[in-house]
Design a protein around this motif. Structure first.
Motif, short mmCIF file in Angstrom:
data_model
loop_
_atom_site.label_atom_id
_atom_site.label_comp_id
_atom_site.label_asym_id
_atom_site.label_seq_id
_atom_site.Cartn_x
_atom_site.Cartn_y
_atom_site.Cartn_z
N ILE A 109 106.05 16.78 87.90
CA ILE A 109 107.34 16.34 88.42
C ILE A 109 108.23 16.00 87.23
CG2 ILE A 109 108.55 14.78 89.98
CD1 ILE A 109 106.40 16.34 91.44
N TRP A 110 109.48 16.52 87.26
CA TRP A 110 110.40 16.39 86.13
C TRP A 110 111.72 15.77 86.57
CZ3 TRP A 110 108.22 18.26 81.61
CH2 TRP A 110 107.11 19.11 81.76
N ASP A 111 112.37 15.10 85.64
CA ASP A 111 113.72 14.57 85.84
C ASP A 111 114.73 15.70 85.62
OD1 ASP A 111 116.29 13.30 85.28
OD2 ASP A 111 115.18 11.43 85.22
N GLU A 112 115.62 15.89 86.57
CA GLU A 112 116.61 16.96 86.47
C GLU A 112 117.63 16.71 85.37
OE1 GLU A 112 118.91 18.06 89.92
OE2 GLU A 112 117.09 18.71 90.93
N GLU A 113 117.87 15.46 85.06
CA GLU A 113 118.93 15.12 84.11
C GLU A 113 118.53 15.46 82.67
OE1 GLU A 113 121.89 13.40 85.14
OE2 GLU A 113 121.22 13.86 87.17
N ASP A 114 117.33 15.02 82.28
CA ASP A 114 116.93 15.19 80.88
C ASP A 114 115.60 15.94 80.71
OD1 ASP A 114 115.14 13.32 81.80
OD2 ASP A 114 115.81 11.70 80.48
N TYR A 115 115.06 16.45 81.82
CA TYR A 115 113.79 17.21 81.82
C TYR A 115 112.61 16.39 81.31
CZ TYR A 115 117.27 20.80 82.51
OH TYR A 115 118.32 21.50 83.00
N ALA A 116 112.71 15.06 81.48
CA ALA A 116 111.58 14.20 81.11
C ALA A 116 110.46 14.38 82.13
CB ALA A 116 112.03 12.75 81.09
#
Length: 306
Positions: free
Chosen positions: A252-259
């Motif tokens: 699972i990834w953050d859409e904003e910063d791809y963290a």
């Protein structure tokens, strides 16, 4: 993004062979699965049980696509056909002779009431959803096309081929816009960002590339998995997305910063898949994440915000 937890809500058994595709159902709290078995399976998500065999098929199923605002399910087959089945009445509506080679991906364009099918021959075949007759076809690549993405505004359509090339066409009249090699191996997953400004592509080279839609130039790239990235799935409500891979992991990834926010695997003490994960799907009112693959199992994951 708030913190969240993920837990396994159910493991659904019944397939006798690898599963290649999942799709949302026509009825509430249902979904479909297909693969190397000779049938499309419908599942009850509320009861987390098998519901019925929707229909028998004559070869492997590579893609399922529920046509928006209808009860019709399009089924792409290895033999080059696309079956259209009325889910509500459980009957075959049309049998489209698309190609003599495998069909790997389907995408409808609701504003035009058309269905686009692509596959091993590298040709896009466009069909009317009013009468299921072929309208048009156009060559994309001399290589196999495994994935399609339609922009949210339905004005652009993108394709990824076996060579790692990305192709962008107008979805309004299918004229060619741009092409660029993005990966060193076949592209296996493709989506537009929610604002239609970027294309996210995953491939057999284990890379995920973020490209500018206006130029197809790469803006950012990273390696999310050890092996093929088989799917990229944006959450319906939150600014996150999931990826699945041949390396047996879900991330699972953050859409904003791809963290990276979460890794779901047996190594992380989840009762997850033991073989390649080939497909995924967010489905339901309070969306579950579904995953499936070569171990013949469908895993139902529940996400809880905290």
């Amino acid at each position: 993004m708030d913190k969240f937890e993920i837990e396994l809500a159910a493991t659904l058994k019944g397939h006798q062979n690898p599963i290649f595709t999942l799709e949302k159902g026509y009825f509430p709290n249902t979904f479909f699965s297909g693969g190397n078995d000779k049938g499309v399976v419908e599942w009850d998500l509320e009861k987390k049980t098998f519901k019925r065999i929707l229909c028998a098929v004559s070869s492997s199923i590579y893609a399922l696509h529920l046509i928006p605002n209808t009860s019709y399910l399009a089924i792409a087959l290895r033999e080059g056909k696309v079956m259209i089945v009325d889910v509500e009445h459980q009957k075959l509506v049309a049998n489209l002779e698309v190609s003599n080679k495998a069909i790997f991906a389907l995408q409808s364009i609701p504003t035009k009431n058309e269905l686009v099918a692509v596959g091993e021959d590298g040709i896009a075949s466009v069909w009317s959803l009013a009468d299921f007759k072929k309208i048009y076809e156009f060559a994309i690549s001399s290589n196999t096309i495994r994935t399609i993405a339609l922009s949210y505004d339905q004005k652009k359509i993108a394709f990824g081929d076996k060579n790692g090339d990305l192709f962008l066409f107008s979805a309004e009249d299918y004229h060619f816009l741009l092409a660029n090699q993005k990966h060193t191996m076949p592209i296996t997953s493709l989506i537009f960002s929610r604002d239609d400004l970027q294309l996210l592509s995953g491939a057999r080279d284990a890379a995920l590339k973020i490209s500018d839609v206006a130029t197809l130039k790469e803006q950012f790239g990273f390696v999310p998995h050890m092996f093929t990235v088989y799917g990229i799935y944006p959450h319906p409500k939150y600014p996150i997305f999931a990826t699945v891979s041949r390396d047996k992991t879900i991330k699972i990834w953050d859409e904003e910063d791809y963290a990276l926010l979460k890794v779901i695997s047996r190594d992380k003490f989840f009762d997850s898949h033991t073989l390649s994960i080939n497909t995924g799907l967010w489905v339901g009112e309070d969306p579950y994440l579904l995953t499936a693959g070569d171990d013949k199992l469908i895993k139902v994951w529940k996400m809880t915000m905290s």
